[in-house]
Design an enzyme around this catalytic site. Structure first.
Site, mmCIF file in Angstrom:
data_model
loop_
_atom_site.group_PDB
_atom_site.id
_atom_site.type_symbol
_atom_site.label_atom_id
_atom_site.label_comp_id
_atom_site.label_asym_id
_atom_site.label_seq_id
_atom_site.Cartn_x
_atom_site.Cartn_y
_atom_site.Cartn_z
ATOM 1 C CB THR A 66 -0.876 -0.052 1.262
ATOM 2 O OG1 THR A 66 -1.606 -1.275 1.243
ATOM 3 C CG2 THR A 66 -1.811 1.107 1.385
ATOM 4 C CB ILE A 85 -3.142 -2.660 -6.529
ATOM 5 C CG1 ILE A 85 -1.622 -2.468 -6.502
ATOM 6 C CG2 ILE A 85 -3.821 -1.628 -7.395
ATOM 7 C CD1 ILE A 85 -0.983 -2.520 -7.890
ATOM 8 C CG ASN A 86 -4.221 -7.043 -1.152
ATOM 9 O OD1 ASN A 86 -3.929 -6.625 -0.035
ATOM 10 N ND2 ASN A 86 -4.632 -8.276 -1.349
ATOM 11 N N GLY A 104 1.454 -1.168 5.019
ATOM 12 C CA GLY A 104 1.938 -2.192 5.932
ATOM 13 C C GLY A 104 0.952 -3.284 6.252
ATOM 14 N N GLY A 105 -0.164 -3.379 5.506
ATOM 15 C CA GLY A 105 -1.117 -4.448 5.776
ATOM 16 C C GLY A 105 -1.631 -4.378 7.201
#
Length: 575
Positions: A385, A404-405, A477-478
């Site tokens: 991200t 875009i994941n 960083g999810g």
């Protein structure tokens, strides 16, 4: 005539306007401190230098923070293709200084209307990660273009065509490949070369690598951007571009239709807010889990003497980890798209609930994750991200996180568009109780449904003081986005760091499951040993997040920018 000071930011030299020598000395008297970049009239902090400069130039040309934010978002689609995007989506917080209003723009991707709850299960009824990550089924309907138009319509002063011109030029004329871009293309070779349309753009003829100093031209992307400039969002969601996207997704097993594309809508939502030590925290509401759990965790920590305990002491980290674990347990049960599920927002963010959480936290021992369950409440992302923060001369602010994941999404470029497609459908719970790519567990609240937006950890955040913007922050960083943002806030408020010091400080993360307290390098061996003695399972890992932040120093009339050195291309640009 204003002086300028050269400030090193992420390996680049930043020239920003300065004030007098005496004022400079008063602000930074200690030469041992890490100094932020600073400016007086406007500041852009982004994960890629050229895009940051695009935003600064928009501000210098008279645009406001919203105009600059849209220009940066489109520029990043060219200069940072692994995360910047047209084929994905995200969230933007926008603060209007004149009205004092802050709104949350939700342009998260949506599941196609033919999506169903079991679409990612194999014949045995088990979750199939290949389907949800690397096929056309992984792609949700993109939201970025619609979101950027909404931002301009509601807050901008420039046209979509005007703010698109820098991105069009960069795609058409090419960008100089940096070491960072070259390394990422080499590292993701297998994902990208799976798709001939992607290989044709991101590798030389015969599949050779681009090297630093080469020029990367993206002609198809330039044409797509030009169609958007000419026709607005219809140039993306209808006609030639939309048909190319639909054809590519369906050819690889996906379900997006022309009706799905034409039907996409961005939404303006009310942000969530809470207080922490006299500051107001304003952040993204669901379908982001970020804002709610940032407030929840800070509420839990507020009654502890964090500043006195010390930055990254074992006691401070222990308390942070215990608060984080409980919030992530709640996330697994209660968070989803609010248009489909009644999220118990008020309960999760209440000070009374935080007090109940504290009752279950031992000051000396870690609670095993298996003993922590989601709260009994009334019914009610990717490392790749990217985030940018902007403040303009009038005090307007933008905090934007989009994605875009995975790095380069699914790896598929829709042939003829230059657009990399997202694999955001993996952010749904493919099967309740099963972890996604980031180890996050989801339940029924985040199950796949037609037209639904998947739960996200993206957390663009503003910190307000006396009704004015004090801090703008966010990070990729999810699953670690939420905890990165929390530590940026605590480093400044609890530990008195300037924005640069707060940015480079070592980070920690706990997400309940798996039972691991992740820490960056930089903690002492004694601290780690003390945490292990409390019962924590500590794992030293590589860097977490890439926070791009601004602090407003109202007393001195300065904007202070912190570009995260964890990404070598990050930059703060002001004037």
């Amino acid at each position: 005539m204003k002086r300028t000071l050269a400030v090193a930011v992420s390996g680049a030299l930043v020239l920003t306007p300065m004030v007098g020598m005496a004022q400079e000395a008063a602000i930074y008297s200690g030469m041992d401190r890490i100094h932020p970049a600073w400016a007086q009239n406007g500041m852009v902090v982004a994960q890629e230098e050229i895009a940051a400069e695009v935003g600064r130039d928009i501000l210098k040309a008279g645009g406001n923070a919203a105009d600059a934010g849209v220009a940066v978002a489109f520029a990043l689609a060219v200069t940072l293709p692994r995360a910047g995007n047209l084929g994905g989506g995200g969230f933007m917080m926008v603060h209007d200084a004149e009205t004092g209003e802050t709104k949350a723009i939700d342009y998260r991707e949506m599941a196609p209307m033919s999506a169903d709850r079991d679409m990612f299960l194999d014949d045995a009824g088990d979750a199939d990660s290949e389907k949800s990550r690397f096929t056309g089924l992984a792609t949700g309907v993109p939201g970025t273009v619609a979101g950027m138009q909404m931002v301009l319509d509601q807050y901008g002063t420039m046209s979509l065509s005007e703010v698109l011109q820098p991105a069009i030029g960069l795609a058409r004329d090419g960008i100089v490949v940096t070491a960072d871009l070259a390394d990422s293309l080499k590292g993701l070779e297998s994902r990208l070369k799976k798709w001939p349309s992607s290989e044709a753009i991101f590798y030389k003829e015969g599949g050779a690598f681009f090297e630093p100093g080469d020029r990367l031209i993206q002609s198809d992307l330039a044409a797509t951007l030009q169609r958007i400039a000419d026709a607005g969002p219809d140039g993306f969601y209808k006609g030639e571009t939309a048909q190319h996207i639909v054809d590519a997704v369906q050819a690889s097993g996906g379900r997006i239709t022309m009706e799905d594309m034409a039907g996409y809508k961005a939404l303006s939502r009310d942000p969530v807010s809470g207080t922490y030590r006299g500051y107001e925290i304003v952040s993204m509401p669901p379908p982001s889990s970020g804002g709610i759990h940032i407030v929840q965790i800070l509420n839990t920590l507020e009654e502890y003497p964090i500043g006195w305990l010390g930055h990254n002491s074992s006691d401070t980290i222990h308390l942070m980890a215990e608060a984080m674990k409980r919030a992530y347990a709640d996330r697994s049960e209660y968070l989803g798209d609010p248009d489909f599920y009644d999220v118990p927002q008020a309960e999760l963010m209440s000070k009374d609930y935080a007090a109940d959480i504290r009752k279950g936290i031992s000051l000396s021992r870690a609670t095993p994750s298996e003993d922590i369950k989601p709260a009994d409440l009334a019914p009610y992302e990717s490392d790749q991200t990217t985030h940018f923060s902007i403040v303009d001369k009038d005090g307007n602010a933008v905090s934007n996180t989009y994605t875009i994941n995975f790095s380069y999404g699914s790896g598929m470029v829709a042939d003829g568009t230059g657009v990399l497609m997202n694999n955001e459908m993996d952010d749904f719970a493919a099967k309740p109780g099963v972890m996604n790519a980031y180890g996050l567990i989801g339940g029924d609240a985040n199950a796949v449904e037609p037209g639904k937006r998947p739960l996200s950890s993206m957390s663009p955040t503003l910190v307000m003081k006396d009704g004015k913007v004090f801090m703008v922050t966010g990070s990729p960083g999810g699953s670690r986005i939420i905890t990165t943002v929390i530590q940026m806030i605590m480093n400044v408020i609890d530990h008195g760091m300037n924005v640069a010091e707060a940015t480079v400080a070592p980070r920690i993360h706990h997400q309940w499951m798996p039972e691991v307290l992740r820490v960056e390098e930089g903690l002492s061996a004694d601290t780690i040993a003390a945490l292990e003695a409390k019962g924590h399972v500590v794992e030293v890992m590589s860097t977490m997040g890439s926070a791009q932040s601004i602090v407003v120093d109202e007393a001195n009339g300065l904007l202070l920018g912190g570009a995260d050195t964890r990404q070598t291309s990050s930059a703060a640009r002001g004037y």
